[in-house]
Design a protein around this motif. Structure first.
Motif, PDB file in Angstrom:
ATOM      1  N   GLY A   1       2.590   2.089  -3.549  1.00 38.00           N
ATOM      2  CA  GLY A   1       1.335   2.288  -3.595  1.00 38.00           C
ATOM      3  C   GLY A   1       1.340   2.515  -5.519  1.00 38.00           C
ATOM      4  O   GLY A   1       0.669   1.789  -6.177  1.00 38.00           O
TER       5      GLY A   1
ATOM      6  N   PRO B   1      -2.396  -4.173  -2.819  1.00 44.01           N
ATOM      7  CA  PRO B   1      -2.229  -3.209  -1.545  1.00 44.01           C
ATOM      8  C   PRO B   1      -3.150  -3.226  -0.919  1.00 44.01           C
ATOM      9  O   PRO B   1      -3.576  -3.045   0.129  1.00 44.01           O
ATOM     10  CB  PRO B   1      -2.961  -1.078  -2.139  1.00 44.01           C
ATOM     11  CG  PRO B   1      -2.003  -1.634  -3.598  1.00 44.01           C
ATOM     12  CD  PRO B   1      -1.828  -2.828  -4.003  1.00 44.01           C
ATOM     13  N   THR B   2      -4.531  -3.987  -0.793  1.00 44.83           N
ATOM     14  CA  THR B   2      -5.515  -5.240   0.117  1.00 44.83           C
ATOM     15  C   THR B   2      -5.498  -6.090   0.089  1.00 44.83           C
ATOM     16  O   THR B   2      -5.948  -6.405   1.089  1.00 44.83           O
ATOM     17  CB  THR B   2      -6.474  -4.520  -0.889  1.00 44.83           C
ATOM     18  OG1 THR B   2      -6.861  -5.469  -2.056  1.00 44.83           O
ATOM     19  CG2 THR B   2      -7.297  -2.815  -1.117  1.00 44.83           C
TER      20      THR B   2
ATOM     21  N   LYS C   1       0.801  -1.248  -0.071  1.00 46.68           N
ATOM     22  CA  LYS C   1       0.136  -0.090  -0.062  1.00 46.68           C
ATOM     23  C   LYS C   1       0.843   1.184  -0.117  1.00 46.68           C
ATOM     24  O   LYS C   1       0.489   2.527  -0.907  1.00 46.68           O
ATOM     25  CB  LYS C   1      -1.024  -0.272   1.491  1.00 46.68           C
ATOM     26  CG  LYS C   1      -2.165   1.313   0.756  1.00 46.68           C
ATOM     27  CD  LYS C   1      -3.151   0.871   2.580  1.00 46.68           C
ATOM     28  CE  LYS C   1      -3.989   2.035   2.783  1.00 46.68           C
ATOM     29  NZ  LYS C   1      -4.699   1.763   3.101  1.00 46.68           N
ATOM     30  N   GLU C   2       1.496   1.260   0.719  1.00 41.73           N
ATOM     31  CA  GLU C   2       2.860   2.044   0.791  1.00 41.73           C
ATOM     32  C   GLU C   2       3.279   2.609  -0.845  1.00 41.73           C
ATOM     33  O   GLU C   2       3.179   3.444  -0.622  1.00 41.73           O
ATOM     34  CB  GLU C   2       3.773   2.567   2.057  1.00 41.73           C
ATOM     35  CG  GLU C   2       4.769   3.857   2.623  1.00 41.73           C
ATOM     36  CD  GLU C   2       5.296   3.311   3.247  1.00 41.73           C
ATOM     37  OE1 GLU C   2       6.139   4.948   3.984  1.00 41.73           O
ATOM     38  OE2 GLU C   2       5.243   2.426   4.339  1.00 41.73           O
TER      39      GLU C   2
ATOM     40  N   GLY D   1      -7.953  -3.103  -5.302  1.00 44.44           N
ATOM     41  CA  GLY D   1      -7.551  -1.719  -4.948  1.00 44.44           C
ATOM     42  C   GLY D   1      -6.758  -1.394  -6.585  1.00 44.44           C
ATOM     43  O   GLY D   1      -5.798  -0.583  -6.019  1.00 44.44           O
TER      44      GLY D   1
END
Length: 281
Positions: A43, A65-66, A40-41, A206
């Motif tokens: 991206g 990210p999920t 997630k960071e 995501g």
């Protein structure tokens, strides 16, 4: 704890564009929560986490990210591009352990290819079922809308190539449809006399849209060949130009004397972008 994350692009065209992935060589165990937080960071649509394996040369885990996914083509190509640059691999044959099985990899001086089994074909979908997801007037009625799997199920949607870039997807409707059919997302494609151009939507994971998708390209090549739409031993798919990141995915098919597909090789070029140090709790 600090984690070193590399960034590399796969399926690039003339050493630009392509699809970026995060790549982490696991020095110590990380929890699923930590891996998702890293993805997630960073991206990107997917990040690869690489470790040792007692079944193959390397073990690959893929996270959006999920959530975790079984296989990701562009993150695999990007990872081996990086490992070739770092001297961890040389032009040769390798294997990786994934949740989709053991995948053979061929490292070439300029390209990386991943070997896959032929696609599996599942249910066909009637055009009205897509009415909330995309403008169905763009759908090419000459070909089937069908669920096809190549390491992960996708809905393949043929559209008129002149209307492909103008599509305005409804992300929530695509996510709902994806959940209904148990697929990663929707791979939309258009054909001209010379080109095959694609867009890929996976909002359920995501990823609204990404610039290059290797596993989906492998599935599409099997679809085009099996349905006698465009019979070739090698396909070049264009993707990502509408996102400002033009990509080129190469798919080579191996067939037997009965013209049945017995092997699929998906690959392309790539380059290393950057390295980051992330603080992980």
């Amino acid at each position: 704890m600090k984690v070193k994350a590399y960034i590399a692009s796969a399926f690039s065209k003339d050493n630009t564009g392509g699809n970026q992935a995060g790549i982490i060589f696991l020095q110590q165990p990380l929890s699923v929560t930590q891996k998702i937080a890293i993805a997630k960071e960073l991206g990107f649509s997917e990040s690869a986490f690489i470790s040792g394996s007692d079944q193959a040369d390397f073990k690959f885990e893929y996270y959006t990210p999920t959530s975790e996914v079984d296989l990701c083509g562009h993150a695999t190509i990007a990872s081996f591009t990086l490992m070739r640059e770092l001297g961890k691999v040389v032009p040769n044959q390798y294997t990786i352990e994934t949740k989709a099985g053991i995948i053979p990899i061929e490292v070439q001086p300029k390209r990386i290819f991943m070997n896959q089994q032929p696609s599996e074909f599942f249910e066909k979908i009637e055009k009205p079922e897509l009415s909330e997801a995309i403008d169905i007037s763009a759908v090419n009625d000459n070909f089937d809308i069908q669920v096809v799997s190549k390491g992960g199920k996708e809905i393949l949607v043929p559209v008129n190539i002149n209307e492909l870039n103008a599509l305005n997807p409804n992300w929530q409707a695509i996510a709902t449809l994806s959940e209904q059919y148990g697929v990663i997302g929707m791979h939309v494609f258009g054909l001209s006399e010379t080109d095959i151009v694609c867009r890929n939507f996976a909002p359920l994971y995501g990823i609204n849209e990404e610039s290059a998708t290797g596993t989906s390209s492998g599935a599409l090549a099997c679809y085009l060949f099996t349905k006698n739409i465009r019979r070739q031993k090698e396909y070049i798919f264009q993707q990502g130009a509408n996102l400002g990141s033009p990509s080129e995915i190469v798919v080579k098919l191996s067939v037997n004397q009965q013209d049945e597909i017995i092997g699929v090789n998906v690959g392309g070029a790539g380059y290393v972008d950057d390295v980051k140090f992330l603080e992980v709790i």
